[in-house]
Design a protein around this motif. Structure first.
Motif, PDB file in Angstrom:
ATOM      1  N   ALA A  34      34.580   5.586  18.464  1.00 47.96           N
ATOM      2  CA  ALA A  34      33.450   5.986  19.546  1.00 47.96           C
ATOM      3  C   ALA A  34      32.823   7.298  18.670  1.00 47.96           C
ATOM      4  O   ALA A  34      33.522   7.948  17.837  1.00 47.96           O
ATOM      5  N   ARG A  35      31.661   7.685  19.259  1.00 46.18           N
ATOM      6  CA  ARG A  35      30.816   8.790  18.845  1.00 46.18           C
ATOM      7  C   ARG A  35      30.072   9.113  19.806  1.00 46.18           C
ATOM      8  O   ARG A  35      29.371   8.488  20.554  1.00 46.18           O
ATOM      9  N   HIS A  36      29.911  10.337  19.912  1.00 46.88           N
ATOM     10  CA  HIS A  36      29.459  11.343  20.945  1.00 46.88           C
ATOM     11  C   HIS A  36      28.556  12.427  20.425  1.00 46.88           C
ATOM     12  O   HIS A  36      28.977  13.155  19.557  1.00 46.88           O
ATOM     13  N   TRP A  37      27.287  12.499  20.654  1.00 44.42           N
ATOM     14  CA  TRP A  37      26.506  13.340  20.191  1.00 44.42           C
ATOM     15  C   TRP A  37      26.349  14.469  21.126  1.00 44.42           C
ATOM     16  O   TRP A  37      26.277  14.395  22.391  1.00 44.42           O
ATOM     17  N   LEU A  38      26.511  15.960  20.688  1.00 45.09           N
ATOM     18  CA  LEU A  38      26.707  17.036  21.500  1.00 45.09           C
ATOM     19  C   LEU A  38      25.423  17.714  21.977  1.00 45.09           C
ATOM     20  O   LEU A  38      24.519  17.594  20.932  1.00 45.09           O
ATOM     21  N   GLU A  43      29.171  19.141  28.742  1.00 46.51           N
ATOM     22  CA  GLU A  43      29.415  18.101  29.463  1.00 46.51           C
ATOM     23  C   GLU A  43      30.753  17.485  29.100  1.00 46.51           C
ATOM     24  O   GLU A  43      31.236  17.805  28.037  1.00 46.51           O
ATOM     25  N   LEU A  45      32.857  14.244  27.702  1.00 43.77           N
ATOM     26  CA  LEU A  45      32.491  13.000  26.988  1.00 43.77           C
ATOM     27  C   LEU A  45      33.516  12.046  27.397  1.00 43.77           C
ATOM     28  O   LEU A  45      34.641  12.366  27.688  1.00 43.77           O
ATOM     29  N   PRO A  46      33.130  10.790  27.535  1.00 41.55           N
ATOM     30  CA  PRO A  46      33.720   9.603  27.933  1.00 41.55           C
ATOM     31  C   PRO A  46      35.046   9.423  27.316  1.00 41.55           C
ATOM     32  O   PRO A  46      34.924   9.610  26.047  1.00 41.55           O
ATOM     33  N   TRP A  52      32.471  19.956  26.480  1.00 40.57           N
ATOM     34  CA  TRP A  52      31.685  20.221  25.058  1.00 40.57           C
ATOM     35  C   TRP A  52      30.473  20.728  25.035  1.00 40.57           C
ATOM     36  O   TRP A  52      29.445  19.985  25.844  1.00 40.57           O
ATOM     37  N   ALA A 110      28.067  15.837  16.203  1.00 41.71           N
ATOM     38  CA  ALA A 110      28.855  14.754  16.731  1.00 41.71           C
ATOM     39  C   ALA A 110      30.257  14.853  16.942  1.00 41.71           C
ATOM     40  O   ALA A 110      30.930  15.526  16.010  1.00 41.71           O
ATOM     41  N   ARG A 112      33.403  12.417  16.063  1.00 48.72           N
ATOM     42  CA  ARG A 112      33.693  10.907  16.108  1.00 48.72           C
ATOM     43  C   ARG A 112      35.176  10.752  16.509  1.00 48.72           C
ATOM     44  O   ARG A 112      36.168  11.517  16.234  1.00 48.72           O
TER      45      ARG A 112
END
Length: 118
Positions: A34-38, A43, A45-46, A52, A110, A112
């Protein structure tokens, strides 16, 4: 002859080796699961614990001990502030059987997520 260690080189090498080892242990190979942009807005993160957000390039993570989120071997209890360097190796956090790599590239930050087996 005297050999002198260089802390910055040793630290960079250790961080790189840790990241590389995480990727080798990942069942996905070198790809994160997974990758999440902050963003600047706090928020969740799933699939990850805590809240974060980013302010002026610094990553803020609000977590409780029960979230089981560790950085540098210590459990996060409150707000942890990370300062990833643009283009440098990521900063590694642990959560259960996942390694979380906080990276900054081209001014964007992000998280990762890698599955680990240890």
């Amino acid at each position: 002859m005297t050999i002198v260690g260089h802390t910055s080189v040793d630290t960079a090498w250790t961080q790189w080796l840790d990241r590389y080892s995480v990727r080798l242990r990942s069942p996905q190979g070198t790809d994160p699961v997974a990758r999440h942009w902050l963003s600047e807005s706090p928020e969740r993160l799933p699939g990850l614990p805590g809240t974060w957000w980013v302010v002026d390039g610094r990553v803020f993570i609000a977590a409780k001990p029960g979230d089981r989120l560790d950085h540098d071997g210590d459990r996060i209890a409150g707000i942890e502030i990370l300062d990833p360097v643009d283009g440098a190796p990521g900063l590694i956090l642990r959560h259960d059987d996942h390694a979380l790599e906080v990276v900054r590239h081209d001014g964007r930050t992000a998280v990762r997520v890698y599955a680990t087996t240890d």
